[in-house]
Design a protein around this motif. Structure first.
Motif, PDB file in Angstrom:
ATOM      1  N   ALA A 129       0.817  -1.217   0.000  1.00  0.00           N
ATOM      2  CA  ALA A 129       0.000   0.000   0.000  1.00  0.00           C
ATOM      3  C   ALA A 129       0.849   1.265   0.000  1.00  0.00           C
ATOM      4  CB  ALA A 129      -0.940   0.002   1.208  1.00  0.00           C
ATOM      5  N   THR A 130       1.956   1.258   0.759  1.00  0.00           N
ATOM      6  CA  THR A 130       2.757   2.476   0.919  1.00  0.00           C
ATOM      7  C   THR A 130       4.055   2.466   0.122  1.00  0.00           C
ATOM      8  OG1 THR A 130       3.970   1.603   2.810  1.00  0.00           O
ATOM      9  CG2 THR A 130       1.865   2.739   3.274  1.00  0.00           C
ATOM     10  N   LEU A 131       4.477   1.287  -0.321  1.00  0.00           N
ATOM     11  CA  LEU A 131       5.768   1.089  -0.981  1.00  0.00           C
ATOM     12  C   LEU A 131       6.944   1.510  -0.090  1.00  0.00           C
ATOM     13  CD1 LEU A 131       5.016   2.039  -4.690  1.00  0.00           C
ATOM     14  CD2 LEU A 131       4.986  -0.218  -3.592  1.00  0.00           C
ATOM     15  N   ARG A 132       6.729   1.424   1.199  1.00  0.00           N
ATOM     16  CA  ARG A 132       7.790   1.688   2.186  1.00  0.00           C
ATOM     17  C   ARG A 132       8.306   0.349   2.701  1.00  0.00           C
ATOM     18  NH1 ARG A 132      10.371   5.594   1.848  1.00  0.00           N
ATOM     19  NH2 ARG A 132      10.972   5.425   4.006  1.00  0.00           N
ATOM     20  N   PRO A 133       9.550   0.304   3.181  1.00  0.00           N
ATOM     21  CA  PRO A 133      10.088  -0.955   3.719  1.00  0.00           C
ATOM     22  C   PRO A 133       9.226  -1.501   4.853  1.00  0.00           C
ATOM     23  CG  PRO A 133      11.844   0.634   3.422  1.00  0.00           C
ATOM     24  CD  PRO A 133      10.550   1.379   3.195  1.00  0.00           C
ATOM     25  N   THR A 134       9.071  -2.816   4.862  1.00  0.00           N
ATOM     26  CA  THR A 134       8.341  -3.503   5.919  1.00  0.00           C
ATOM     27  C   THR A 134       9.022  -4.841   6.180  1.00  0.00           C
ATOM     28  OG1 THR A 134       6.112  -4.080   6.688  1.00  0.00           O
ATOM     29  CG2 THR A 134       6.667  -4.688   4.419  1.00  0.00           C
ATOM     30  N   SER A 135       8.698  -5.452   7.285  1.00  0.00           N
ATOM     31  CA  SER A 135       9.373  -6.680   7.714  1.00  0.00           C
ATOM     32  C   SER A 135       8.980  -7.890   6.881  1.00  0.00           C
ATOM     33  CB  SER A 135       9.030  -6.976   9.177  1.00  0.00           C
ATOM     34  OG  SER A 135       9.480  -5.930   9.998  1.00  0.00           O
ATOM     35  N   TRP A 136       9.956  -8.785   6.697  1.00  0.00           N
ATOM     36  CA  TRP A 136       9.676 -10.081   6.103  1.00  0.00           C
ATOM     37  C   TRP A 136       8.785 -10.874   7.053  1.00  0.00           C
ATOM     38  CZ3 TRP A 136      11.383 -10.058   1.300  1.00  0.00           C
ATOM     39  CH2 TRP A 136      12.566  -9.403   0.975  1.00  0.00           C
ATOM     40  N   SER A 137       7.969 -11.746   6.525  1.00  0.00           N
ATOM     41  CA  SER A 137       7.138 -12.602   7.380  1.00  0.00           C
ATOM     42  C   SER A 137       8.020 -13.627   8.085  1.00  0.00           C
ATOM     43  CB  SER A 137       6.076 -13.329   6.544  1.00  0.00           C
ATOM     44  OG  SER A 137       6.691 -14.318   5.721  1.00  0.00           O
ATOM     45  N   GLU A 138       7.524 -14.175   9.164  1.00  0.00           N
ATOM     46  CA  GLU A 138       8.292 -15.194   9.889  1.00  0.00           C
ATOM     47  C   GLU A 138       8.450 -16.446   9.028  1.00  0.00           C
ATOM     48  OE1 GLU A 138      10.840 -16.893  12.121  1.00  0.00           O
ATOM     49  OE2 GLU A 138      10.208 -14.828  12.486  1.00  0.00           O
ATOM     50  N   ARG A 139       7.448 -16.788   8.249  1.00  0.00           N
ATOM     51  CA  ARG A 139       7.554 -17.944   7.353  1.00  0.00           C
ATOM     52  C   ARG A 139       8.683 -17.752   6.349  1.00  0.00           C
ATOM     53  NH1 ARG A 139       4.147 -18.467   2.777  1.00  0.00           N
ATOM     54  NH2 ARG A 139       4.675 -20.376   1.702  1.00  0.00           N
ATOM     55  N   PHE A 140       8.757 -16.561   5.755  1.00  0.00           N
ATOM     56  CA  PHE A 140       9.817 -16.236   4.799  1.00  0.00           C
ATOM     57  C   PHE A 140      11.179 -16.289   5.488  1.00  0.00           C
ATOM     58  CE2 PHE A 140      12.650 -13.380   2.552  1.00  0.00           C
ATOM     59  CZ  PHE A 140      12.418 -13.668   1.219  1.00  0.00           C
ATOM     60  N   ARG A 141      11.246 -15.725   6.687  1.00  0.00           N
ATOM     61  CA  ARG A 141      12.515 -15.697   7.430  1.00  0.00           C
ATOM     62  C   ARG A 141      12.976 -17.123   7.755  1.00  0.00           C
ATOM     63  NH1 ARG A 141      14.344 -11.265   9.092  1.00  0.00           N
ATOM     64  NH2 ARG A 141      15.250 -11.980  11.031  1.00  0.00           N
ATOM     65  N   ALA A 142      12.041 -18.015   8.067  1.00  0.00           N
ATOM     66  CA  ALA A 142      12.406 -19.409   8.372  1.00  0.00           C
ATOM     67  C   ALA A 142      13.046 -20.079   7.158  1.00  0.00           C
ATOM     68  CB  ALA A 142      11.181 -20.192   8.839  1.00  0.00           C
ATOM     69  N   VAL A 143      12.455 -19.882   5.984  1.00  0.00           N
ATOM     70  CA  VAL A 143      13.039 -20.436   4.757  1.00  0.00           C
ATOM     71  C   VAL A 143      14.377 -19.763   4.480  1.00  0.00           C
ATOM     72  CG1 VAL A 143      12.757 -20.667   2.256  1.00  0.00           C
ATOM     73  CG2 VAL A 143      10.806 -21.059   3.782  1.00  0.00           C
ATOM     74  N   GLY A 144      14.425 -18.459   4.657  1.00  0.00           N
ATOM     75  CA  GLY A 144      15.661 -17.713   4.427  1.00  0.00           C
ATOM     76  C   GLY A 144      16.810 -18.173   5.298  1.00  0.00           C
ATOM     77  N   ARG A 145      16.522 -18.481   6.548  1.00  0.00           N
ATOM     78  CA  ARG A 145      17.591 -18.946   7.462  1.00  0.00           C
ATOM     79  C   ARG A 145      18.233 -20.230   6.949  1.00  0.00           C
ATOM     80  NH1 ARG A 145      14.231 -16.433  11.395  1.00  0.00           N
ATOM     81  NH2 ARG A 145      12.957 -18.298  11.673  1.00  0.00           N
ATOM     82  N   GLU A 146      17.439 -21.079   6.274  1.00  0.00           N
ATOM     83  CA  GLU A 146      17.988 -22.318   5.717  1.00  0.00           C
ATOM     84  C   GLU A 146      18.941 -22.053   4.557  1.00  0.00           C
ATOM     85  OE1 GLU A 146      14.809 -24.941   4.648  1.00  0.00           O
ATOM     86  OE2 GLU A 146      13.862 -24.761   6.619  1.00  0.00           O
ATOM     87  N   LEU A 147      18.824 -20.883   3.936  1.00  0.00           N
ATOM     88  CA  LEU A 147      19.664 -20.531   2.789  1.00  0.00           C
ATOM     89  C   LEU A 147      20.897 -19.695   3.169  1.00  0.00           C
ATOM     90  CD1 LEU A 147      16.824 -19.593   0.295  1.00  0.00           C
ATOM     91  CD2 LEU A 147      18.287 -21.629   0.201  1.00  0.00           C
TER      92      LEU A 147
END
Length: 152
Positions: A129-147
């Motif tokens: 809606a704002t095109l401003r930075p916002t936090s990654w979801s916890e689900r995304f972060r969990a997958v990201g941590r594996e990478l």
């Protein structure tokens, strides 16, 4: 570009995603056009994230973590790709922050043994809606941590 491709280390982190170079990806000299490397890396990331249930189907609100923008792209070309065929992109995360991340990549032979180009890309997660930075979801972060690539 150097005359010889850089030898790749054993794949101990990240994921190797197959990609194909087609004849029309080559430039007038018969080399993979420099602008095609980032496109193929982007396509490989899309495959990886779709495998994890993330994607964009035309609705930025519904896209969630896929609503992001590139802040920086760096690429170094090591050796020319001079023929169509099967290749791969090795992908990993260098950094996973609250609203941004840095991923590393190698454009390489299909088995990951030879590196043709490598680089990093910084992404920022955006609120649709704002095109401003916002936090990654916890689900995304969990997958990201594996990478995440761990320090040597």
């Amino acid at each position: 570009m150097t005359a010889e491709a850089q030898a790749a280390p054993v794949l101990s982190y990240g994921r190797l995603i197959p990609v194909a170079v087609h004849f029309d990806d080559l430039d007038a000299l018969g080399l993979l056009h420099n602008a095609r490397y980032p496109v193929m890396v982007e396509r490989a990331w899309t495959v990886l994230w779709h495998e994890q249930g993330f994607g964009f189907e035309g609705d930025w609100e519904a896209a969630g973590d896929f609503c992001n923008a590139v802040k920086e792209l760096r690429i170094t070309y090591e050796a020319p790709v001079n023929k169509p065929g099967a290749y791969a992109v090795h992908l990993w995360l260098e950094r996973l922050g609250n609203t941004g991340l840095t991923y590393g990549f190698r454009f390489c032979s299909a088995d990951g043994a030879v590196t043709y180009a490598h680089g990093t890309r910084v992404l920022v997660r955006l609120d649709a809606a704002t095109l401003r930075p916002t936090s990654w979801s916890e689900r995304f972060r969990a997958v990201g941590r594996e990478l995440l690539r761990l320090p040597d």
